[in-house]
Design an enzyme around this catalytic site. Structure first.
Site, PDB file in Angstrom:
ATOM      1  N   ASP A 143      -3.355 -15.154   1.538  1.00 35.37           N
ATOM      2  CA  ASP A 143      -2.871 -13.911   2.138  1.00 35.37           C
ATOM      3  C   ASP A 143      -4.034 -13.397   2.986  1.00 35.37           C
ATOM      4  O   ASP A 143      -5.058 -12.978   2.465  1.00 35.37           O
ATOM      5  CB  ASP A 143      -2.519 -12.919   1.011  1.00 35.37           C
ATOM      6  CG  ASP A 143      -2.161 -11.524   1.544  1.00 35.37           C
ATOM      7  OD1 ASP A 143      -2.235 -11.295   2.765  1.00 35.37           O
ATOM      8  OD2 ASP A 143      -1.812 -10.657   0.709  1.00 35.37           O
TER       9      ASP A 143
ATOM     10  N   LYS B 207      -2.358  -4.940  10.072  1.00 40.27           N
ATOM     11  CA  LYS B 207      -3.743  -4.623   9.759  1.00 40.27           C
ATOM     12  C   LYS B 207      -4.667  -4.989  10.922  1.00 40.27           C
ATOM     13  O   LYS B 207      -5.642  -4.308  11.161  1.00 40.27           O
ATOM     14  CB  LYS B 207      -4.212  -5.349   8.498  1.00 40.27           C
ATOM     15  CG  LYS B 207      -3.308  -5.167   7.286  1.00 40.27           C
ATOM     16  CD  LYS B 207      -3.530  -3.835   6.574  1.00 40.27           C
ATOM     17  CE  LYS B 207      -2.414  -3.455   5.602  1.00 40.27           C
ATOM     18  NZ  LYS B 207      -2.079  -4.430   4.596  1.00 40.27           N
TER      19      LYS B 207
ATOM     20  N   TRP C  21      -2.929  -6.363  -4.344  1.00 39.05           N
ATOM     21  CA  TRP C  21      -2.062  -7.242  -3.549  1.00 39.05           C
ATOM     22  C   TRP C  21      -1.980  -8.625  -4.196  1.00 39.05           C
ATOM     23  O   TRP C  21      -0.902  -9.216  -4.290  1.00 39.05           O
ATOM     24  CB  TRP C  21      -2.552  -7.355  -2.102  1.00 39.05           C
ATOM     25  CG  TRP C  21      -2.489  -6.056  -1.357  1.00 39.05           C
ATOM     26  CD1 TRP C  21      -3.536  -5.386  -0.799  1.00 39.05           C
ATOM     27  CD2 TRP C  21      -1.320  -5.260  -1.087  1.00 39.05           C
ATOM     28  NE1 TRP C  21      -3.091  -4.226  -0.208  1.00 39.05           N
ATOM     29  CE2 TRP C  21      -1.740  -4.122  -0.367  1.00 39.05           C
ATOM     30  CE3 TRP C  21       0.031  -5.391  -1.397  1.00 39.05           C
ATOM     31  CZ2 TRP C  21      -0.857  -3.135   0.063  1.00 39.05           C
ATOM     32  CZ3 TRP C  21       0.915  -4.406  -0.970  1.00 39.05           C
ATOM     33  CH2 TRP C  21       0.467  -3.299  -0.254  1.00 39.05           C
TER      34      TRP C  21
HETATM   35  C1  LIG Z   1      -1.157  -4.478   3.351  1.00 43.77           C
HETATM   36  C2  LIG Z   1      -1.286  -5.726   2.588  1.00 43.77           C
HETATM   37  C3  LIG Z   1      -0.174  -6.379   2.041  1.00 43.77           C
HETATM   38  C4  LIG Z   1       1.227  -5.825   2.136  1.00 43.77           C
HETATM   39  O1  LIG Z   1       1.734  -5.986   3.404  1.00 43.77           O
HETATM   40  P1  LIG Z   1       3.209  -5.552   3.790  1.00 43.77           P
HETATM   41  O2  LIG Z   1       3.346  -6.140   5.144  1.00 43.77           O
HETATM   42  O3  LIG Z   1       3.237  -4.065   3.760  1.00 43.77           O
HETATM   43  O4  LIG Z   1       4.148  -6.135   2.803  1.00 43.77           O
HETATM   44  C5  LIG Z   1      -0.383  -7.570   1.381  1.00 43.77           C
HETATM   45  N1  LIG Z   1      -1.606  -8.106   1.260  1.00 43.77           N
HETATM   46  C6  LIG Z   1      -2.700  -7.503   1.769  1.00 43.77           C
HETATM   47  C7  LIG Z   1      -4.040  -8.137   1.604  1.00 43.77           C
HETATM   48  C8  LIG Z   1      -2.573  -6.292   2.442  1.00 43.77           C
HETATM   49  O5  LIG Z   1      -3.661  -5.696   2.962  1.00 43.77           O
END
Ligand SMILES: *Cc1c(COP(=O)(O)O)cnc(C)c1O
Length: 357
Positions: A167, A191, A100
């Site tokens: 993030d 998540k 990511w």
């Molecule tokens: C799942 C995830 C993403 C991607 O998220 P989307 O909403 O599917 O674009 C980005 N960063 C992390 C740390 C993730 O776990």
């Protein structure tokens, strides 16, 4: 309804009361005679939901007044490009702790110079690099606090000499965060705080307005701040479910209580992984995530992987297969995962150990 133990990494288990409230609102929203997916997002009833979502969000995360929050579409992946569009004038720094993080870095490269301050790619992202230096001549420094695929986590709010962007897709709301240490925090809701379809961003206002490029309206944080997350039609249903999830967090004691439970759940499972001779954890001990717990079959037992997956499945475990890029197992222990589910997985591991001795 059949009982399962849902260890999915995302979308993932949500609090049952939030799911039930969503079902009710799908049938009849607030006694309006319409479903929540049929009402106008400009209606008073909807405005109340947006307000409740924002105020719970601010309250639970203790967000200072000089920060704006927005709830958007596009996923965390959209933020990978939105962040550089809004912040990157010449140069940005990234900490490469997983796939990511790498994807975020790639989007920034398209808009300016990028410095990778450190990477843990040499050991399949199984640790968080330490002792790196954050350059002082960059527009921002980007980190991924929880590496969902590898089970590593930065659990302290680091100090950065330049605006810090994080993030927090997979660990937001799992612990108290000192928001004031960050310039921007963003993530996909699916998540830990809601269903897929809504993306959150927490933005310290003074970091905006410093780039010279034209920013497309939909990618401009200012557009969404000024529009109160309703510049265009917001993801109404995901926001509704997220609001119910936040209510549940509050009713369950807020982030301190939630964090205590998360640490307990993770500790239980890590203890078993460390004790059970059949399994071994993959993340560096000091960097272990409390949200995604990754492990593999121990040396000499690798041939039992499929058998354990099958056995666990027969006991109601769902979603414990590791990410396709790393294999092995991953148990995601997000906020809404009951401690009983962790115990059920531990029981499973112990039974499997007996079967194989
Ligand atoms: C799942 C995830 C993403 C991607 O998220 P989307 O909403 O599917 O674009 C980005 N960063 C992390 C740390 C993730 O776990």
């Amino acid at each position: 309804m059949k009982t399962v133990h849902n260890f999915n990494a995302g979308p993932c288990v949500l609090p049952r009361p939030a799911v039930e409230a969503a079902i009710d609102a799908l049938k009849d929203f607030n006694g309006t005679g319409m479903s929540v997916i049929e009402i106008s997002h400009r209606s008073k009833d909807w405005e109340a939901v947006m307000n409740e979502c924002e105020s719970l969000w601010r309250e639970l995360l203790n967000i200072p007044d000089n920060y704006k929050v927005v709830f958007l579409g596009g996923g965390a992946s959209m933020q990978f490009c939105m962040v550089p569009f809004n912040l990157l004038e010449t140069k940005a720094a990234y900490l490469e702790t997983g796939v990511w993080a790498k994807k975020a870095l790639k989007e920034a490269k398209g808009l300016g110079e990028v410095v990778t301050v450190a990477s843990s790619a040499d050991k399949t992202y199984s640790y968080i690099p330490k002792g790196y230096e954050i350059p002082s001549d960059v527009d921002y420094f980007h980190i991924t606090t929880n590496n969902t695929i590898y089970g590593t986590e930065i659990r302290e709010d680091i100090s950065s000499p330049v605006p810090l962007v994080a993030d927090m897709s997979s660990d937001i709301m799992s612990r108290s965060v000192d928001v004031s240490k960050y310039a921007i925090i963003y993530g996909g809701a699916q998540k830990n705080v809601g269903p897929a379809g809504v993306t959150f961003a927490i933005i310290r206002e003074d970091v905006l307005g410093k780039v010279s490029r034209y920013i497309p309206s939909m990618l401009n944080f200012k557009t969404h701040i000024d529009g109160g997350s309703m510049y265009n039609t917001p993801p109404v249903f995901p926001i509704y479910v997220m609001t119910q999830t936040l209510k549940w967090v509050k009713e369950n004691g807020g982030l301190e209580a939630i964090n205590k439970r998360n640490v307990e759940k993770a500790q239980l499972l890590y203890n078993e992984i460390d004790r059970n001779p059949l399994f071994v954890g993959t993340a560096a001990t000091e960097d272990r995530s409390i949200m995604n717990i990754c492990f593999v079959m121990a040396e000499g037992h690798q041939d039992k992987e499929a058998a354990f997956l099958e056995f666990a499945k027969s006991k109601g475990m769902v979603g414990i297969k590791g990410h396709r890029s790393v294999g092995g197992f991953r148990a995601s222990t997000y906020n809404a995962l009951p401690k009983d589910s962790v115990q059920a997985l531990i029981d499973c591991m112990q039974e499997f150990e007996k079967m194989n001795s």
